[in-house]
Design a protein around this motif. Structure first.
Motif, PDB file in Angstrom:
ATOM      1  N   SER A 102      42.206  38.178  38.177  1.00 49.30           N
ATOM      2  CA  SER A 102      42.262  38.288  39.640  1.00 49.30           C
ATOM      3  C   SER A 102      42.849  39.646  39.995  1.00 49.30           C
ATOM      4  O   SER A 102      43.865  40.055  39.431  1.00 49.30           O
ATOM      5  CB  SER A 102      43.118  37.170  40.243  1.00 49.30           C
ATOM      6  N   GLY A 104      43.331  42.768  43.329  1.00 46.56           N
ATOM      7  CA  GLY A 104      43.325  42.990  44.758  1.00 46.56           C
ATOM      8  C   GLY A 104      43.783  44.379  45.127  1.00 46.56           C
ATOM      9  O   GLY A 104      44.431  45.069  44.338  1.00 46.56           O
ATOM     10  N   LEU A 125      39.571  41.427  47.422  1.00 43.21           N
ATOM     11  CA  LEU A 125      40.116  40.540  46.400  1.00 43.21           C
ATOM     12  C   LEU A 125      39.001  40.034  45.508  1.00 43.21           C
ATOM     13  O   LEU A 125      37.916  39.675  45.991  1.00 43.21           O
ATOM     14  CB  LEU A 125      40.810  39.338  47.042  1.00 43.21           C
TER      15      LEU A 125
END
Length: 327
Positions: A102, A104, A125
């Motif tokens: 993940s 961002g 994101l």
């Protein structure tokens, strides 16, 4: 801010700025982990590096990326002289979880003292879902105004939930009750013909209303706000993904640019909406603050740690709360 983490998609407006006379943009002094605070005004090379990271959009479909680039460029071209460089620390401008699944970015640019803009926030994101559930791609641009004006806030958020399913939230967020203030409704939503933008998109067979599970959120969106799901199936000579790309390129992008253009025009000329009375400013600040607090409470505080871990989440949340002036 595009921290909506829908699973299933749940869109919450993490927007609606603090409406004060000056912008509490995050500074390096809020982050003791930095051994050497960055300069007050970044060098040209540092600004270019920051901008390039934000503008990479590495996981997006090409039309989705082009839409974001076009909107950011439009802001820079029309409002750039009203904005200061982003002062977001480098470890929040780009961040990821321990596994790197993940990722961002976050950029927050404050308005100069003479601008009606409090700050403009942009982000993307990439969120890998557990158990092989694919990834969410979330992009967001939000414009927040000071209490010196009652011009609505701007919000664009596009969430790619799968290769063939998108959620779009596009709106000028009202800062007054349009029932109590019908002139506000007429000035910002009727005279600007925003309803025509919503209807053009609604005519597409793949577009359906998207109903957030949050009843509170439904009260925040304007009467012309666009909150839709876009689902495409394989058919004929096109795949569902190809149709999604076509809809973004030919419909979502142009409509988003049109709505942003209306908002930017308001910000440039002031819209004749200067608020001078202390009581009126206090009402704007109160409404904005309530919405911001609710947004963080409902979504950010629980979603960020799950996606990025507590250390990264705390770091990013400190910056967002500082910009929102929420403790």
């Amino acid at each position: 801010m595009a921290f909506t983490f829908p699973s299933p998609p749940h869109v919450v407006p993490l927007r609606l700025s603090r409406a004060g006379p000056s912008c509490p943009c995050p500074s390096s002094s809020s982050f003791p982990a930095f051994p050497t605070p960055p300069p007050l005004i970044p060098s040209r090379m540092e600004q270019q590096t920051r901008a390039s990271k934000l503008m990479e959009f590495p996981h997006l479909l090409a039309p989705h990326r082009d839409t974001m680039l076009g909107l950011i460029s439009a802001i820079e071209n029309r409002l750039g002289n009203q904005l200061l460089p982003s002062s977001v620390p480098s470890d929040v401008e780009y961040y990821q979880n321990e596994s790197g699944t993940s990722q961002g970015t976050l950029s927050i640019r404050c308005g100069v003292d003479t601008s009606p803009i409090d700050f403009i926030l942009a982000s993307w994101l990439h969120l890998e879902q557990p158990s092989g559930g694919g990834a969410l791609e979330i992009t967001n641009i939000a414009g927040y105004l000071k209490s010196s004006t009652d011009i609505p806030h701007f919000q664009f958020e596009l969430v790619q939930c799968s290769p063939t399913f998108l959620i779009l939230f596009l709106d000028l967020i009202p800062r007054k009750d349009t029932v109590l203030h019908p002139d506000y409704l007429k000035t910002f939503y009727e005279d600007t013909q925003l309803e025509a933008c919503r209807q053009r998109l609604a005519r597409l067979p793949e577009v359906q209303p998207y109903f957030s599970s949050s009843l509170y959120f439904r009260r925040v969106v304007s009467s012309t706000g666009i909150l839709v799901g876009i689902k495409c199936e394989d058919g004929g000579t096109r795949t569902g993904t190809e149709r999604v790309e076509e809809i973004i390129r030919e419909h979502v992008g142009p409509i988003a640019k049109e709505v942003m253009g209306i908002w930017v025009d308001m910000c440039v000329d002031g819209g004749g909406r200067e608020v001078s009375e202390i009581e009126q400013r206090a009402e704007l600040e109160k409404r904005d603050m309530l919405i911001k607090r609710k947004a963080i409470e409902m979504d950010l505080s629980s979603s960020m740690p799950k996606q990025f871990g507590h250390e990264v989440a705390d770091r990013v949340l400190r910056v967002i709360k500082s910009a929102y002036n929420v403790t």
